[in-house]
Scaffold this motif. Structure first.
Motif, short mmCIF file in Angstrom:
data_model
loop_
_atom_site.label_atom_id
_atom_site.label_comp_id
_atom_site.label_asym_id
_atom_site.label_seq_id
_atom_site.Cartn_x
_atom_site.Cartn_y
_atom_site.Cartn_z
N LEU A 1 -9.43 7.33 -9.11
CA LEU A 1 -8.85 7.84 -7.86
C LEU A 1 -9.66 8.88 -7.06
O LEU A 1 -9.31 9.14 -5.86
N PRO B 1 -6.93 -4.85 3.60
CA PRO B 1 -6.71 -3.36 3.28
C PRO B 1 -7.13 -2.52 4.41
O PRO B 1 -6.48 -1.37 4.60
N GLY C 1 -2.76 -2.74 -11.84
CA GLY C 1 -4.05 -3.11 -12.75
C GLY C 1 -5.36 -2.66 -11.92
O GLY C 1 -6.30 -3.24 -11.63
N GLY C 2 -5.15 -1.09 -11.80
CA GLY C 2 -6.31 -0.55 -11.11
C GLY C 2 -6.02 0.28 -10.06
O GLY C 2 -4.90 0.20 -9.45
N GLN C 3 -6.78 0.99 -9.38
CA GLN C 3 -6.65 1.66 -8.04
C GLN C 3 -6.57 0.30 -7.10
O GLN C 3 -6.84 -0.62 -7.22
N PHE C 4 -5.65 0.84 -6.20
CA PHE C 4 -5.20 -0.36 -4.97
C PHE C 4 -6.31 -0.81 -4.35
O PHE C 4 -7.24 -0.08 -4.14
N PRO C 5 -6.41 -1.99 -4.20
CA PRO C 5 -5.12 -3.01 -4.32
C PRO C 5 -5.29 -3.69 -5.88
O PRO C 5 -4.50 -4.58 -6.17
N GLY C 6 -5.91 -3.00 -6.74
CA GLY C 6 -5.74 -3.50 -8.25
C GLY C 6 -6.64 -5.01 -8.34
O GLY C 6 -7.37 -5.33 -7.45
N LEU D 1 -0.80 -3.21 -19.79
CA LEU D 1 -0.66 -3.46 -18.39
C LEU D 1 -1.77 -3.36 -17.33
O LEU D 1 -2.32 -4.21 -16.74
N GLY D 2 -2.47 -2.33 -17.25
CA GLY D 2 -3.73 -1.77 -16.55
C GLY D 2 -4.34 -0.68 -17.06
O GLY D 2 -3.92 -0.11 -18.20
N PRO D 3 -5.59 -0.45 -16.64
CA PRO D 3 -6.28 0.71 -17.14
C PRO D 3 -5.76 2.05 -16.81
O PRO D 3 -4.97 2.22 -15.68
N ARG E 1 0.86 -1.16 -0.04
CA ARG E 1 0.10 0.05 0.10
C ARG E 1 0.81 1.21 -0.06
O ARG E 1 0.35 2.35 -0.86
N TYR F 1 2.49 1.79 -3.45
CA TYR F 1 1.71 2.23 -4.32
C TYR F 1 1.54 3.67 -4.38
O TYR F 1 1.55 4.45 -5.15
N GLN G 1 -12.86 -2.37 1.15
CA GLN G 1 -11.97 -2.59 2.13
C GLN G 1 -10.75 -1.54 1.89
O GLN G 1 -10.30 -1.03 2.67
#
Lengths: 522, 328
Positions: B167, A305, A207-212, B159-161, A185, A188, B211
């Motif tokens: 965010l 998380p 692969g995206g917002q944490f945690p992906g 790799l990812g979006p 975390r 990231y 979470q």
């Protein structure tokens, strides 16, 4: 030979030539690869004897231990964050939702024979690996071994240190326990703090917002078990290749010059000692794995998380960065519709970048500052280069103070003082300690330069009283071993006999090999 | 010593062998350590160490075969390896020729003619290439350059979006029911004064996004209808105040609550947020207050969100826009 008699043991042996099977193998190899001449030179390669030359060997051999234990672990580890219900042998976790990565790591610890030992050995070896690289690097720095012609090997070594730290961080992130998840975390968020590119790099990687979407686990796995080990192996080969090509440095002493190497030969002496040392390194790692618990992930639980534990600390080699993050004031820049989290970006990205760039640049920097562009094969004593030694000591002091700063909360708790006091102390110390250490080191070096016989064992002073009652002092004769062998040895006898090599290459041996060959002795 | 004798013995039968002496120092050699001056004793001790190591390694086999405790497997393996290594090193140190031997260094540098010829080949030949065929070189450079750029983007891009707006927001919206990790809603009496819990929008409590992103810390303080900041008069009914649990420093869950001082503490880097005045950071590296979630009690007496967070939660990033609530 011509008579068609049955081959006896004797005729067989004779057919193999004077050196038996070994000779035959050398012959066959040499026919194809032409290894004999270089091989003989390699067997005669001289290794200077000094304990500090062993530090790099620790790094090398802990890397061997890492590879061996890592292969074992890779047979059982499952790099997946898919959630499953734990049904393994560890009772307190049963029925809990955990990731496959975490489950397989707990299973390695409790379900695989010898698994816990190998896991702990792997973790200890990683900590030893980075530590020995750092100490080895300090030795190289303080003795000036990085100077021309060895700048490239310094660069390769520094690259390996960076790789080792990255490999360690990624490695302890893999089990997906609470501590490693918290580390990820933070990782990231550090990536996210980079201006312009940060949030893109972070979402691409994870692969995206944490945690992906879980892809970070698989990516880190392949980076950890394949990509970085390959890079380190390649760099290691180059490191050792350059070492053989350029030959070792050595400390000053009688008989030791810029144009020779004094020590013991590769085969058999050094080979025996270093192989023994490989075994000892592996042995110590195994003993640590057996008796010193490390990273008991079953106590931390699977990563969630929204959960966290008190006294969260990374492995030791990340401590300086954690300390820098802790003592940094909250200077976030916000304006023009953008945010630059300087409180993260400066200590966690710019600062380590600066430190490693100083390391990379140092040989060139010193060349420029001193104007010394000569080739150096003899090492400096640190005291003879007070400025360099002071700079190195100040750098180590800075990093160590930051390392200590990564435990502000634990220190405040232990000494029952306010966190505020501890934090501000470290802010002051981070500036003050390197300056003080640098100045004191500089002064000490200058002092030591003027002292005779320093580094040698003190001789007894015998006080005599004559019959008349007069007292006189006499310095006792040196006992055997009193002389510091490294600094003032006996004149060095030349002992390796190169005659067989010269004889084995009839024709044109004399003039061409005169500079490269060892002198005939006895 | 005995090795020398053997060599001599063999040479009688194989006269073509060349002797390669690796002289063992005389016992009066000043370079010899004390232990090496008594080779017979050293050999006996080393033999003992190696024998012991061999036995312990065999014990390691037994420990592994019989599946003893991990510490027993490790102890036998470690001690065995160490003893064998120690013996071998001692053998090398005390019973093998130490020298010091001298090896002359080769001069690595080539002669100035050789340097000149290499530089000449590089400069002259590339000059020929560049001067005569500028067009070809230029086109090739352009083509491979484009390939390089094109290769980087799809590789990275797949790799990812891209972050997009992911965010910025959370799943909290007007009317979201607050539930704990077991899905139970929160009513007036769930928390005593000074109590704390982690809540999620209903239905997301067991998802990784819920979470990791939506996690919200709910605290009950003494004052009923606590006003943490101007414009937030109705946000904390009955003293229930809710903040994003993501630290604005590095995104760790702000999981420690100092009840007496009413401070939320982040265990990672010790940022402290004052619960009373809108979670303004009071200490540590966190730059911004924790965003506050406006709450209300619905008709059933369950806590719900009046709306989502008024700003992005968690640590800063480049695209994060400045908001009025940024405060300090």
């Amino acid at each position: 030979m011509s008579s068609p008699s049955l081959p006896t043991a004797r005729t067989k042996r004779q057919a193999l030539g004077p050196y038996g099977r070994v000779g035959k193998v050398v012959e066959e190899l040499d026919d194809r690869l032409g290894v004999a001449k270089g091989g003989r030179v390699f067997l005669d390669k001289i290794f200077p004897d000094h304990w500090s030359f062993m530090l790099g060997e620790i790094a090398l051999y802990s890397f061997v231990v890492l590879m061996a234990t890592g292969i074992f672990l890779a047979l059982y580890f499952v790099p997946s964050t898919t959630q499953v219900i734990y049904h393994g042998t560890y009772a307190p976790l049963r029925g809990q939702s955990v990731s496959e990565a975490y489950q397989s790591t707990v299973n390695i610890s409790f379900g695989v024979r010898g698994g816990l030992l190998i896991r702990q050995m792997h973790h200890w070896a990683a900590d030893i690996f980075v530590a020995s690289i750092v100490v080895h690097m300090a030795r190289i720095f303080f003795t000036g071994a990085f100077r021309k012609p060895r700048e490239l090997n310094w660069t390769i070594g520094t690259l390996m240190l960076i790789m080792a730290i990255l490999e360690g961080f990624i490695g302890y992130s893999l089990p997906d326990d609470l501590i490693s998840g918290t580390g990820l975390r933070i990782g990231y968020s550090i990536v996210e703090s980079i201006p312009f590119a940060g949030s893109y790099v972070a979402t691409f990687l994870w692969g995206g917002q944490f945690p992906g979407d879980g892809s970070i686990e698989g990516r880190f796995y392949i980076i950890h078990v394949l990509i970085i080990p390959l890079v380190i192996t390649g760099l290691l080969a180059a490191h050792l290749g350059l070492l053989v090509r350029q030959k070792h440095t050595q400390f000053k002493g009688e008989g030791r010059t810029e144009t020779n190497v004094v020590g013991s030969p590769m085969f058999p002496t050094f080979m025996a000692k270093t192989t023994g040392f490989l075994f000892m390194t592996a042995g110590v790692t195994a003993l640590l794995g057996a008796f010193a618990q490390i990273n008991p992930i079953w106590q931390f639980g699977s990563y969630n998380p929204s959960k966290i534990s008190y006294a969260v600390q990374p492995d030791w080699y990340m401590g300086w960065l954690d300390g820098a993050l802790r003592i940094m004031p909250s200077w976030e820049f916000a304006g023009w519709g953008h945010t630059v989290p300087l409180e993260v970006f400066l200590p966690a990205v710019i600062f380590p970048g600066l430190i490693f760039n100083i390391a990379f640049a140092w040989p060139a920097l010193e060349r420029r500052l001193t104007g010394d562009n000569d080739l150096h094969n003899l090492l400096d004593r640190p005291r003879d280069r007070p400025k360099r030694t002071a700079a190195g000591a100040a750098m180590l002091a800075l990093l160590f103070t930051l390392f200590a700063a990564s435990s502000t909360d634990v220190l405040a708790n232990y000494f029952h003082v306010s966190l505020n006091l501890v934090l501000w102390s470290f802010r002051v110390l981070t500036v003050a300690v390197p300056i003080v250490v640098g100045l004191v080191t500089y002064g000490l070096c200058l002092e030591m330069q003027g002292v005779q016989g320093i580094g040698k064992r003190k001789r007894a002073v015998i006080v005599h009283r004559s019959a008349e009652g007069e007292y006189t002092t006499v310095t006792a004769a040196p006992r055997p071993g009193d002389g510091h062998e490294e600094l003032a040895p006996e004149p060095v006898p030349v002992r390796i006999d190169i005659a067989p090599l010269a004889a084995s290459t009839p024709g044109g041996n004399g003039e061409s090999s005169s500079t490269g060959s060892r002198q005939v002795s006895r | 010593m005995s090795d020398e004798q053997e060599h001599g013995h063999v040479q009688e039968h194989e006269p073509t062998r060349t002797k390669v002496p690796m002289p063992i120092a005389t016992l009066s050699d000043p370079h010899l350590g004390d232990a090496a001056k008594n080779p017979a004793r050293a050999e006996a001790i080393i033999a003992l160490i190696l024998l012991l190591g061999t036995i312990v390694i065999a014990g390691f086999g037994a420990a592994y075969w019989d599946n003893w405790n991990p510490w027993a497997i490790g102890a036998t393996m470690g001690a065995g390896l160490f003893l064998l290594g120690f013996g071998l090193t001692a053998w090398g140190k005390y019973l093998m020729p130490q020298g010091p031997f001298v090896e002359e260094r080769h001069v690595l540098a080539s002669s100035s003619e050789e340097r000149g010829s290499m530089a000449a080949a590089l400069v002259e030949r590339s000059a020929v290439v560049v001067k005569r065929r500028k067009l070809l070189g230029g086109i090739f450079a352009l083509g491979s350059g484009i390939f390089g750029i094109v290769a980087i983007f799809p590789l990275l891009r797949s790799l990812g979006p891209p972050p997009g707006t992911s965010l910025k927001g959370t799943d909290w919206k007007k009317g979201s029911l607050l539930v704990d990790s077991n899905g139970r809603s929160v009513n007036h009496g769930t928390l005593v004064v000074g109590g704390i819990m982690t809540v999620y929008p209903e239905g997301l409590q067991n998802t990784s996004v819920g979470q990791a992103v939506d996690q919200t810390v709910l605290i009950r303080v003494q004052d009923s209808d606590l006003v943490t900041a101007e414009g937030r008069e109705s946000w904390a009914p009955a003293g229930y105040v809710a903040y994003s649990k993501l630290c604005t420093h590095l995104g760790c869950p702000v999981g420690l609550y100092e009840q007496q001082l009413e401070l939320l503490v982040c265990p990672c880097h010790q940022s402290m947020f004052n619960v009373r005045n809108g979670a303004v950071p009071q200490f540590g590296p966190a730059p911004r207050p924790l965003p506050q979630l406006p709450l209300y009690f619905d008709a059933n007496g369950d806590l719900r969100a009046q709306g989502g967070y008024d700003q992005a939660v968690g640590p800063g990033y480049f695209e994060r826009t400045t908001t009025k609530e940024n405060g300090t």
